[in-house]
Design a protein around this motif. Structure first.
Motif, PDB file in Angstrom:
ATOM      1  N   ARG A  12       0.821  -1.200   0.000  1.00 13.18           N
ATOM      2  CA  ARG A  12       0.000   0.000   0.000  1.00 13.18           C
ATOM      3  C   ARG A  12       0.861   1.259   0.000  1.00 13.18           C
ATOM      4  N   GLY A  13       0.291   2.349  -0.468  1.00 15.47           N
ATOM      5  CA  GLY A  13       0.974   3.628  -0.439  1.00 15.47           C
ATOM      6  C   GLY A  13       1.868   3.893  -1.625  1.00 15.47           C
ATOM      7  N   THR A  14       1.825   3.049  -2.641  1.00 13.19           N
ATOM      8  CA  THR A  14       2.733   3.220  -3.782  1.00 13.19           C
ATOM      9  C   THR A  14       2.044   3.749  -5.037  1.00 13.19           C
ATOM     10  N   TYR A  15       0.705   3.812  -5.038  1.00 17.87           N
ATOM     11  CA  TYR A  15      -0.012   4.397  -6.176  1.00 17.87           C
ATOM     12  C   TYR A  15      -0.463   5.792  -5.751  1.00 17.87           C
ATOM     13  N   ASN A  16       0.296   6.792  -6.187  1.00 14.16           N
ATOM     14  CA  ASN A  16       0.032   8.177  -5.811  1.00 14.16           C
ATOM     15  C   ASN A  16      -0.258   9.024  -7.048  1.00 14.16           C
ATOM     16  N   TYR A  63      -7.872   7.740  -3.302  1.00  9.57           N
ATOM     17  CA  TYR A  63      -6.933   6.754  -3.828  1.00  9.57           C
ATOM     18  C   TYR A  63      -6.079   6.076  -2.759  1.00  9.57           C
ATOM     19  N   SER A  64      -6.141   6.540  -1.516  1.00  8.04           N
ATOM     20  CA  SER A  64      -5.438   5.854  -0.433  1.00  8.04           C
ATOM     21  C   SER A  64      -6.326   4.825   0.261  1.00  8.04           C
ATOM     22  N   ARG A  65      -7.588   4.762  -0.113  1.00  9.15           N
ATOM     23  CA  ARG A  65      -8.512   3.782   0.472  1.00  9.15           C
ATOM     24  C   ARG A  65      -8.089   2.365   0.097  1.00  9.15           C
ATOM     25  N   GLY A  66      -8.275   1.435   1.009  1.00  4.72           N
ATOM     26  CA  GLY A  66      -7.890   0.057   0.751  1.00  4.72           C
ATOM     27  C   GLY A  66      -8.613  -0.563  -0.425  1.00  4.72           C
ATOM     28  N   ASP A  67      -9.892  -0.202  -0.615  1.00  3.69           N
ATOM     29  CA  ASP A  67     -10.667  -0.785  -1.702  1.00  3.69           C
ATOM     30  C   ASP A  67     -10.373  -0.123  -3.050  1.00  3.69           C
ATOM     31  N   ILE A  68      -9.566   0.925  -3.045  1.00  4.21           N
ATOM     32  CA  ILE A  68      -9.150   1.594  -4.277  1.00  4.21           C
ATOM     33  C   ILE A  68      -7.673   1.321  -4.561  1.00  4.21           C
ATOM     34  N   ALA A  69      -6.840   1.580  -3.553  1.00  2.00           N
ATOM     35  CA  ALA A  69      -5.388   1.425  -3.735  1.00  2.00           C
ATOM     36  C   ALA A  69      -4.993  -0.021  -4.011  1.00  2.00           C
ATOM     37  N   SER A  70      -5.562  -0.951  -3.277  1.00  2.00           N
ATOM     38  CA  SER A  70      -5.134  -2.349  -3.392  1.00  2.00           C
ATOM     39  C   SER A  70      -5.295  -2.919  -4.799  1.00  2.00           C
ATOM     40  N   GLU A 128     -13.455  -1.346   5.068  1.00  2.00           N
ATOM     41  CA  GLU A 128     -14.752  -1.365   5.743  1.00  2.00           C
ATOM     42  C   GLU A 128     -14.591  -1.338   7.254  1.00  2.00           C
ATOM     43  N   GLN A 129     -13.583  -2.057   7.760  1.00  2.57           N
ATOM     44  CA  GLN A 129     -13.418  -2.140   9.210  1.00  2.57           C
ATOM     45  C   GLN A 129     -12.454  -1.075   9.734  1.00  2.57           C
ATOM     46  N   LEU A 130     -11.439  -0.735   8.948  1.00  2.00           N
ATOM     47  CA  LEU A 130     -10.468   0.316   9.255  1.00  2.00           C
ATOM     48  C   LEU A 130     -10.128   0.373  10.742  1.00  2.00           C
ATOM     49  N   ILE A 131      -9.577  -0.735  11.222  1.00  2.00           N
ATOM     50  CA  ILE A 131      -9.223  -0.871  12.634  1.00  2.00           C
ATOM     51  C   ILE A 131      -7.825  -0.311  12.870  1.00  2.00           C
ATOM     52  N   GLY A 132      -7.734   0.757  13.663  1.00  2.12           N
ATOM     53  CA  GLY A 132      -6.443   1.321  14.006  1.00  2.12           C
ATOM     54  C   GLY A 132      -5.777   2.038  12.851  1.00  2.12           C
ATOM     55  N   GLY A 133      -4.470   2.297  13.008  1.00  2.00           N
ATOM     56  CA  GLY A 133      -3.723   3.016  11.986  1.00  2.00           C
ATOM     57  C   GLY A 133      -2.249   2.674  12.038  1.00  2.00           C
ATOM     58  N   GLN A 134      -1.452   3.326  11.188  1.00  2.00           N
ATOM     59  CA  GLN A 134      -0.018   3.084  11.092  1.00  2.00           C
ATOM     60  C   GLN A 134       0.758   4.392  11.070  1.00  2.00           C
ATOM     61  N   LEU A 135       2.002   4.312  11.536  1.00  2.00           N
ATOM     62  CA  LEU A 135       2.938   5.418  11.375  1.00  2.00           C
ATOM     63  C   LEU A 135       4.315   4.845  11.057  1.00  2.00           C
ATOM     64  N   VAL A 136       5.176   5.694  10.498  1.00  2.00           N
ATOM     65  CA  VAL A 136       6.517   5.288  10.110  1.00  2.00           C
ATOM     66  C   VAL A 136       7.533   6.127  10.872  1.00  2.00           C
ATOM     67  N   LEU A 206       0.183   7.309   8.144  1.00  3.19           N
ATOM     68  CA  LEU A 206      -0.151   6.850   6.806  1.00  3.19           C
ATOM     69  C   LEU A 206      -1.665   6.915   6.614  1.00  3.19           C
ATOM     70  N   ALA A 207      -2.098   7.717   5.651  1.00  3.76           N
ATOM     71  CA  ALA A 207      -3.526   7.949   5.429  1.00  3.76           C
ATOM     72  C   ALA A 207      -4.262   6.673   5.039  1.00  3.76           C
ATOM     73  N   ASN A 208      -5.410   6.466   5.657  1.00  4.31           N
ATOM     74  CA  ASN A 208      -6.285   5.340   5.332  1.00  4.31           C
ATOM     75  C   ASN A 208      -5.635   3.975   5.508  1.00  4.31           C
ATOM     76  N   HIS A 209      -4.615   3.903   6.365  1.00  2.00           N
ATOM     77  CA  HIS A 209      -3.980   2.622   6.676  1.00  2.00           C
ATOM     78  C   HIS A 209      -4.490   2.137   8.023  1.00  2.00           C
ATOM     79  N   ALA A 210      -4.830   0.862   8.090  1.00  3.81           N
ATOM     80  CA  ALA A 210      -5.274   0.262   9.340  1.00  3.81           C
ATOM     81  C   ALA A 210      -4.054  -0.292  10.081  1.00  3.81           C
ATOM     82  N   ALA A 211      -4.302  -0.924  11.217  1.00  4.30           N
ATOM     83  CA  ALA A 211      -3.210  -1.507  12.019  1.00  4.30           C
ATOM     84  C   ALA A 211      -2.823  -2.859  11.441  1.00  4.30           C
ATOM     85  N   PHE A 212      -2.285  -2.820  10.211  1.00  5.71           N
ATOM     86  CA  PHE A 212      -1.910  -4.046   9.504  1.00  5.71           C
ATOM     87  C   PHE A 212      -0.876  -4.840  10.302  1.00  5.71           C
ATOM     88  N   HIS A 213      -0.935  -6.145  10.153  1.00  8.75           N
ATOM     89  CA  HIS A 213       0.062  -7.051  10.741  1.00  8.75           C
ATOM     90  C   HIS A 213       0.123  -6.951  12.263  1.00  8.75           C
TER      91      HIS A 213
END
Length: 344
Positions: A12-16, A63-70, A128-136, A206-213
């Motif tokens: 995620r985050g590579t289609y800008n 375009y940062s949405r999971g259902d669009i970006a992925s 749809e669930q967008l649980i949590g978020g991420q930072l770098v 990271l916009a529209n990123h959930a707590a992946f992994h």
């Protein structure tokens, strides 16, 4: 003369904004492939991938949405993987985070159609669930050399915050010289308050990123397992390297276990991209590391992963740049200047 390569698929985050039109710009010859993806999107009541790529306007909120970006990233990366020059022999495939799903298709463990189904399903569930978020946040120095003490301190801080009442924070991705942390708002905010700002941009949300992994994604993993059966998976045609650095070998892969990892451990446990890249180097010693598009942001993490293990004596940023100028080791297909080096 054949050139061996490890193929690396982005997450995620590579289609800008700069990538808008990627499919039309580079892959006008793959209409049949994209038609199948578009059909799946239409059946699900979603906007077609080619329409999204062909839009005249880009907005981060959309375009940062999971259902669009992925699906956009999957279509771009898989099309790139199918566009390599004939003298390129892919000896192994890996990917970062969502890039694992793309790697499965690029290596033949999922068909192009089933791989799109997996990516679109999981991207939609995440959104749809967008649980949590991420930072770098970085731990390596400006010379790209690893700082294990600083890394340990940051992970200890994350663990201390995670132990607080109402706070969730954990390692999401080990990404070269960066740590991607994921958690709930309280956990992320506490980390942001505790660390200094670096390079005027970190810590970076990271916009529209959930707590992946992380364990927070358990509901997404459970729903994914309900919707995506193990029968989608087949033997890979080339070795696959997962987010633990483990290799799945052609002819020796238990596809049930591969399904279980993909929709289990891979979703709820940390993803060690650094180890995946380093193990690819150790086990396959390729001539090239090829990062598919879209985007070029993953190249830095690949380079730093190689620097951290001293691959071929490359000890830092300047040494890597010198090697690239003399005899390129890393090629990013999302870079117009580099793309022609590995395409037909």
């Amino acid at each position: 003369m054949t050139r061996t390569a490890v193929l690396i698929c982005p997450g995620r985050g590579t289609y800008n904004k700069a990538e808008l039109g990627y499919l039309h710009r580079y892959h006008a010859d793959k209409a049949a492939l994209f038609a199948g993806f578009d059909a799946q999107r239409r059946d699900a009541g979603q906007e077609e991938v080619t329409a999204l790529d062909g839009a005249t306007r880009f907005s981060v909120s959309k375009y940062s949405r999971g259902d669009i970006a992925s699906p956009l990233i999957y279509a771009s990366a898989l099309a790139d993987a199918q566009s390599l020059a004939e003298d390129i022999e892919v000896v192994a495939v890996t990917g970062n985070s969502m890039g694992w799903y793309i790697a499965l298709s690029a290596a033949g463990a999922l068909s192009a159609t089933d791989g799109f189904r997996v990516v679109n399903t999981m991207g939609t569930l995440m959104q749809e669930q967008l649980i949590g978020g991420q930072l770098v946040y970085p731990f390596a120095g400006p010379d790209w050399q690893s700082d294990p003490v600083r890394k340990a301190q940051l992970l200890a801080l994350a663990a201390e915050i995670n132990a607080r009442e109402g706070h969730d924070l954990a390692l999401s991705i080990d990404l070269g010289g960066l740590l991607v942390l994921a958690g709930n708002e309280a956990g992320l905010a506490a980390f942001e308050a505790a660390v200094p700002v670096v390079e005027d941009r970190f810590p970076m949300r990271l916009a529209n990123h959930a707590a992946f992994h992380t364990a927070l994604q358990a509901p997404v993993a459970a729903e994914g397992r309900k919707r995506l059966g193990a029968d989608l998976f087949t033997q890979p045609e080339v070795p696959l390297i997962d987010g633990r650095g483990q290799i799945w070998w052609p002819g020796a892969t238990d596809t049930q276990v591969l399904w279980d990892y993909t929709l289990g451990h891979q979703v709820v446990e940390p993803y060690d991209f650094t180890r995946a890249v380093q193990n690819a180097a150790y086990e396959f010693a390729p001539d090239l590391f090829i990062v598919t598009g879209p985007g070029t942001t993953l190249g830095g993490a690949v380079a730093q992963s190689l620097v951290h293990c001293g691959w071929q004596g490359i000890s830092g940023k300047e040494a890597f740049k010198l090697r690239q100028a003399e005899d390129p080791l890393l090629v990013s297909m999302g870079d117009e200047a580099q793309r022609g080096f590995v395409t037909a």
